[in-house]
Design an enzyme around this catalytic site. Structure first.
Site, short mmCIF file in Angstrom:
data_model
loop_
_atom_site.label_atom_id
_atom_site.label_comp_id
_atom_site.label_asym_id
_atom_site.label_seq_id
_atom_site.Cartn_x
_atom_site.Cartn_y
_atom_site.Cartn_z
N LYS A 263 2.70 7.57 32.76
CA LYS A 263 2.71 7.88 31.32
C LYS A 263 2.71 9.39 31.11
O LYS A 263 3.42 9.91 30.24
CB LYS A 263 1.47 7.23 30.67
CG LYS A 263 1.26 7.52 29.21
CD LYS A 263 1.74 6.38 28.34
CE LYS A 263 1.81 6.69 26.87
NZ LYS A 263 0.56 7.09 26.27
N ALA B 277 -1.81 3.63 16.39
CA ALA B 277 -2.55 3.60 15.12
C ALA B 277 -2.63 5.02 14.58
O ALA B 277 -2.59 5.98 15.35
CB ALA B 277 -3.95 3.04 15.35
N GLU C 57 -2.72 17.84 22.94
CA GLU C 57 -3.42 17.56 24.21
C GLU C 57 -2.65 18.18 25.38
O GLU C 57 -2.71 17.67 26.50
CB GLU C 57 -3.60 16.05 24.37
CG GLU C 57 -4.54 15.47 23.31
CD GLU C 57 -4.81 13.97 23.46
OE1 GLU C 57 -5.98 13.57 23.61
OE2 GLU C 57 -3.84 13.20 23.44
N SER D 175 -8.40 7.03 15.06
CA SER D 175 -7.41 5.94 15.06
C SER D 175 -7.76 4.84 16.05
O SER D 175 -7.95 3.68 15.67
CB SER D 175 -6.03 6.52 15.40
OG SER D 175 -5.74 7.58 14.53
N LEU D 176 -7.87 5.19 17.34
CA LEU D 176 -8.13 4.12 18.32
C LEU D 176 -9.55 3.60 18.24
O LEU D 176 -9.79 2.40 18.40
CB LEU D 176 -7.84 4.62 19.74
CG LEU D 176 -6.38 4.72 20.16
CD1 LEU D 176 -6.26 4.79 21.67
CD2 LEU D 176 -5.52 3.59 19.64
N GLY D 177 -10.52 4.47 17.95
CA GLY D 177 -11.91 4.03 17.83
C GLY D 177 -12.03 2.97 16.73
O GLY D 177 -12.68 1.93 16.90
N GLY E 264 -16.38 8.09 18.20
CA GLY E 264 -15.17 8.56 17.54
C GLY E 264 -14.61 7.49 16.62
O GLY E 264 -14.15 6.45 17.09
P1 NAD Z 1 -8.27 10.69 16.53
O1 NAD Z 1 -8.20 12.18 16.36
O2 NAD Z 1 -7.67 9.84 15.48
O3 NAD Z 1 -9.79 10.25 16.67
C1 NAD Z 1 -10.72 10.92 17.46
C2 NAD Z 1 -12.05 10.88 16.73
O4 NAD Z 1 -13.07 11.33 17.60
C3 NAD Z 1 -12.10 11.77 15.49
O5 NAD Z 1 -12.55 11.00 14.40
C4 NAD Z 1 -13.11 12.83 15.87
O6 NAD Z 1 -13.84 13.33 14.75
C5 NAD Z 1 -14.00 12.05 16.82
N1 NAD Z 1 -14.84 12.88 17.68
C6 NAD Z 1 -14.51 13.92 18.47
N2 NAD Z 1 -15.59 14.42 19.08
C7 NAD Z 1 -16.64 13.68 18.67
C8 NAD Z 1 -18.04 13.73 18.93
N3 NAD Z 1 -18.58 14.64 19.74
N4 NAD Z 1 -18.84 12.82 18.32
C9 NAD Z 1 -18.33 11.90 17.47
N5 NAD Z 1 -17.02 11.81 17.18
C10 NAD Z 1 -16.19 12.71 17.76
O7 NAD Z 1 -7.64 10.39 17.96
P2 NAD Z 1 -6.88 9.06 18.43
O8 NAD Z 1 -5.49 9.08 17.90
O9 NAD Z 1 -7.72 7.87 18.20
O10 NAD Z 1 -6.75 9.36 20.00
C11 NAD Z 1 -7.80 9.19 20.91
C12 NAD Z 1 -7.18 9.23 22.31
O11 NAD Z 1 -6.34 8.10 22.46
C13 NAD Z 1 -6.26 10.46 22.53
O12 NAD Z 1 -6.38 10.92 23.85
C14 NAD Z 1 -4.87 9.91 22.27
O13 NAD Z 1 -3.84 10.61 22.96
C15 NAD Z 1 -5.01 8.49 22.83
N6 NAD Z 1 -4.06 7.53 22.25
C16 NAD Z 1 -3.93 7.43 20.89
C17 NAD Z 1 -3.02 6.50 20.38
C18 NAD Z 1 -2.83 6.34 18.89
O14 NAD Z 1 -1.94 5.59 18.49
N7 NAD Z 1 -3.61 6.96 18.05
C19 NAD Z 1 -2.28 5.68 21.25
C20 NAD Z 1 -2.46 5.82 22.63
C21 NAD Z 1 -3.36 6.75 23.13
O1 KPL Z 2 4.00 8.11 24.43
C1 KPL Z 2 4.83 8.70 23.79
C2 KPL Z 2 4.34 9.75 22.86
O2 KPL Z 2 5.00 10.07 21.87
O3 KPL Z 2 3.23 10.26 23.14
C3 KPL Z 2 6.29 8.42 24.00
C4 KPL Z 2 6.83 7.61 22.86
C5 KPL Z 2 6.47 7.64 25.28
C6 KPL Z 2 7.07 9.68 24.15
O4 KPL Z 2 6.63 10.41 25.24
#
Ligand code: NAD
Ligand code: KPL
Length: 305
Positions: free
Chosen positions: A184, A131, A264, A12-14, A9
């Site tokens: 969380k 991110a 989600e 954002s986080l990847g 993936g």
């Molecule tokens: P995102 O949608 O930005 O990225 C997910 C990526 O995974 C996408 O690019 C998608 O195309 C890819 N993907 C999905 N299935 C795939 C597959 N089979 N093969 C290859 N790629 C595939 O998501 P994100 O924001 O990075 O979030 C990921 C997890 O982290 C979520 O559960 C989110 O709630 C959690 N999270 C995100 C943040 C943040 O700031 N973005 C912070 C904390 C937790």
């Molecule tokens: O984690 C959060 C979110 O927006 O997903 C906070 C800021 C804690 C609100 O639930």
């Protein structure tokens, strides 16, 4: 030579993890969905991370899921609703000593993945880093935070946490990762759906104090019933503190809905309601909140699973 990190993936986080590992010379490879995504990525020349307003491109090598190389360490960085299918596709490539790091928010997807690959060690993570993508292959590092990692079945920390230290990824090994994930989840259940339904920033919930308080009572009951009393401690106070501290922000669920993206919900409020039902616990306000949210998502043409 240290073990290669395969990152599934490039969202954002990847991207946040892959670029920081790559810039510290830790071996890392991206796994992209298919040949078309791989070609698009190769044309872009790499992943761009924007930090403190400065953009830098990292040419992290990438491959498709059917690449023959075995995977020893896999960072699963997709959304919770994609995790099971994404890992199923990679199962034949997992080495006997494979370790998976599951970055998904909420609960439910991690157990589903772990059941699917019983031979692998599954490490659950909970992150407060923030991110977002502002273009293809380009991510803004928006909020510095921490990532807790843990393995409920095996409390010994893996040696590769050193890679995270070298890469400057703030982290801590947690011996109570499930408690962290439940806490969380409870915060997210008390805040996120209401911000969607009231169409407000987190701070807007200060005007819905009673509704928030009622949900906190039910969530506390749920956490206590499902063996997570530590996650229940002073929940309402923490929810109020988070609402105040993040008053100007839109919750992640609000942002998903505003951008017409799938939420989600099944791994947050949906999971809470499912576990309550399993324990034969009657939580009317939480159930009603789930129904209101589902109706609202349907009215916008968004999926409710
Ligand atoms: P995102 O949608 O930005 O990225 C997910 C990526 O995974 C996408 O690019 C998608 O195309 C890819 N993907 C999905 N299935 C795939 C597959 N089979 N093969 C290859 N790629 C595939 O998501 P994100 O924001 O990075 O979030 C990921 C997890 O982290 C979520 O559960 C989110 O709630 C959690 N999270 C995100 C943040 C943040 O700031 N973005 C912070 C904390 C937790
Ligand atoms: O984690 C959060 C979110 O927006 O997903 C906070 C800021 C804690 C609100 O639930």
């Amino acid at each position: 030579m240290s073990t290669t990190w395969h990152v599934l993936g490039a969202g954002s986080l990847g991207t946040l993890w892959a670029t920081r590992l790559a810039r510290a010379d830790v071996p890392v490879k991206l796994i992209l969905r298919d040949a078309a995504r791989l070609a698009a990525y190769q044309a872009a020349g790499g992943l761009t991370l924007v930090e403190h307003g400065e953009a830098k491109c990292y040419p992290v090598p990438a491959e498709t899921p059917d690449h023959p190389e075995p995977i020893h360490r896999l960072l699963v960085a997709c959304k919770a609703y994609d995790a099971e299918a994404a890992v199923a596709q990679l199962a034949p490539r997992l080495a006997p000593d494979a370790e998976l790091i599951l970055l998904q928010n909420g609960l439910g997807s991690q157990d589903a993945v772990a059941t699917q690959v019983p031979q692998a060690r599954c490490i659950y993570a909970s992150s407060t880093e923030g991110a977002f993508r502002d273009g293809d292959w380009r991510v803004i590092f928006a909020g510095h935070g921490y990532t807790w990692l843990g393995d409920a079945g095996h409390p010994v920390a893996p040696i590769w946490l050193d890679d995270l230290s070298i890469a400057g990824i703030p982290h801590e090994w947690s011996t109570d990762i499930l408690t962290r994930l439940w806490r969380k989840l409870a915060l997210n259940c008390a805040i996120n759906p209401l911000t969607v339904l009231h169409d407000c920033r987190n701070g807007g919930l200060q005007e819905h104090h009673c509704e928030v308080a009622t949900l906190c009572v039910e969530l506390t009951e749920l956490l206590e019933r499902c063996g997570q009393p530590a996650a229940a401690e002073d929940l309402q106070q923490e929810v109020e503190r988070v609402i105040q501290a993040t008053a100007a922000n839109y919750s992640s669920m609000y942002q998903d809905v505003a951008n017409q993206r799938r939420t989600e919900i099944s791994y947050l409020l949906g999971h809470a309601c499912k576990v309550a039902a399993r324990h034969q616990l009657n939580l009317p306000h939480l159930n009603q909140l789930e129904q209101r949210l589902i109706t609202h998502l349907h009215s916008l043409g968004l999926p409710s699973d």
